[in-house]
Design an enzyme around this catalytic site. Structure first.
Site, mmCIF file in Angstrom:
data_model
loop_
_atom_site.group_PDB
_atom_site.id
_atom_site.type_symbol
_atom_site.label_atom_id
_atom_site.label_comp_id
_atom_site.label_asym_id
_atom_site.label_seq_id
_atom_site.Cartn_x
_atom_site.Cartn_y
_atom_site.Cartn_z
ATOM 1 N N ASP A 111 0.764 -1.161 -0.133
ATOM 2 C CA ASP A 111 -0.091 -0.006 0.072
ATOM 3 C C ASP A 111 0.916 1.258 0.034
ATOM 4 O O ASP A 111 1.642 1.584 1.081
ATOM 5 C CB ASP A 111 -0.948 -0.030 1.276
ATOM 6 C CG ASP A 111 -1.644 1.188 1.314
ATOM 7 O OD1 ASP A 111 -2.799 1.198 0.588
ATOM 8 O OD2 ASP A 111 -1.540 2.202 2.065
ATOM 9 N N THR A 113 0.297 4.444 0.385
ATOM 10 C CA THR A 113 -0.032 5.360 1.502
ATOM 11 C C THR A 113 0.595 4.731 2.944
ATOM 12 O O THR A 113 1.474 5.604 3.496
ATOM 13 C CB THR A 113 -1.598 5.472 1.952
ATOM 14 O OG1 THR A 113 -2.395 5.784 0.798
ATOM 15 C CG2 THR A 113 -1.711 6.542 3.085
ATOM 16 N N HIS A 118 4.908 5.319 6.457
ATOM 17 C CA HIS A 118 6.276 4.643 7.175
ATOM 18 C C HIS A 118 7.642 5.294 7.046
ATOM 19 O O HIS A 118 8.351 5.449 7.947
ATOM 20 C CB HIS A 118 6.518 3.101 6.499
ATOM 21 C CG HIS A 118 7.595 2.367 7.033
ATOM 22 N ND1 HIS A 118 7.600 1.570 8.136
ATOM 23 C CD2 HIS A 118 8.753 2.320 6.452
ATOM 24 C CE1 HIS A 118 8.675 0.817 8.170
ATOM 25 N NE2 HIS A 118 9.650 1.576 7.402
ATOM 26 N N GLU A 119 7.863 5.713 5.612
ATOM 27 C CA GLU A 119 9.082 6.566 5.495
ATOM 28 C C GLU A 119 9.169 8.000 6.240
ATOM 29 O O GLU A 119 9.933 8.309 6.581
ATOM 30 C CB GLU A 119 9.362 6.855 3.963
ATOM 31 C CG GLU A 119 9.159 5.323 3.325
ATOM 32 C CD GLU A 119 10.503 4.326 3.589
ATOM 33 O OE1 GLU A 119 10.938 4.702 4.670
ATOM 34 O OE2 GLU A 119 10.431 3.232 2.738
ATOM 35 N N HIS A 122 10.291 7.318 9.724
ATOM 36 C CA HIS A 122 11.695 7.329 9.748
ATOM 37 C C HIS A 122 12.387 8.799 9.930
ATOM 38 O O HIS A 122 13.260 9.042 10.573
ATOM 39 C CB HIS A 122 12.486 6.775 8.615
ATOM 40 C CG HIS A 122 12.371 5.131 8.469
ATOM 41 N ND1 HIS A 122 12.700 4.595 9.457
ATOM 42 C CD2 HIS A 122 11.907 4.591 7.627
ATOM 43 C CE1 HIS A 122 12.666 3.114 9.430
ATOM 44 N NE2 HIS A 122 12.177 3.060 8.191
ATOM 45 N N ASP A 128 12.919 1.061 12.191
ATOM 46 C CA ASP A 128 12.288 0.078 11.631
ATOM 47 C C ASP A 128 11.809 -1.154 12.585
ATOM 48 O O ASP A 128 12.578 -1.437 13.766
ATOM 49 C CB ASP A 128 12.775 -0.868 10.518
ATOM 50 C CG ASP A 128 12.751 -0.139 9.480
ATOM 51 O OD1 ASP A 128 11.574 0.234 8.896
ATOM 52 O OD2 ASP A 128 13.977 -0.237 8.668
HETATM 53 ZN ZN LIG Z 1 11.518 1.352 7.301
#
Ligand SMILES: [Zn+2]
Length: 179
Positions: A111, A113, A118-119, A122, A128
């Site tokens: 997905d 979005t 997620h990025e 970071h 992670d």
């Molecule tokens: Zn990651």
């Protein structure tokens, strides 16, 4: 309303209002809650404009000490689009970084979005945690393509709040982290 870019709203105005020599004891105990704004650009990922904005909006709904705002010219978080190799980011975790969204990974069913959010996680300082459940944003690809959750869970939100509580806007060494 919020600080622009690197700017931070300080309590200086209140502090100087105190009588000279009054000492710290009578100074305002705490400044009003501060928000650091981090600008992002999505122009380099034209196929994912809505998904990127949604990922940023999900973070903005979850935290208040840092705010993500689209601004192509002043962006310190810059999205790009690639066609192989997997999505990843190269970031210092302090609101400075490049994010690469992989169209082939989206083609496999992941997905976009969730990848974007997620990025962004970071870039806001989170590592992670691939073993985590789908309810965690930073579990990334771990839960598989069926996972479309693009919202940080309570622990992830609390961690970002904690990191940015007193400003986190320093330039650090960049590392690469994949989805
Ligand atoms: Zn990651």
């Amino acid at each position: 309303m919020h600080a622009r870019g690197f700017g931070r709203i300080a309590a200086l105005a209140l502090a100087v209002a105190a009588p000279l020599g009054a000492g710290l004891a009578t100074a305002p105990v705490a400044a009003a809650a501060e928000t650091t704004t981090v600008y992002y650009s999505s122009a380099g990922a034209p196929d994912y404009l809505e998904q990127i904005d949604q990922g940023a909006a999900n973070w903005n709904a979850a935290v208040s000490d840092v705010k993500l705002e689209k601004n192509d010219s002043d962006a310190t978080v810059v999205f790009h689009e690639i066609d192989s190799g997997g999505s990843y980011t190269n970031t210092d975790g302090h609101g400075n970084g490049d994010i690469y969204l992989d169209t082939s990974q989206v083609g496999e069913g992941f997905d976009p979005t969730r990848i974007a959010a997620h990025e962004l996680g970071h870039n806001l300082g989170l590592p992670d945690h691939y073993d985590g459940p789908c309810t965690e944003l930073m579990s990334g690809h771990g839960p598989g393509t069926s996972c479309t959750n693009a919202t940080p869970d309570a622990d992830e939100s609390a961690k970002v709040q904690q990191l940015w509580e007193n400003g986190f806007r320093v330039e650090g060494a960049r590392v690469t982290a994949v989805y």
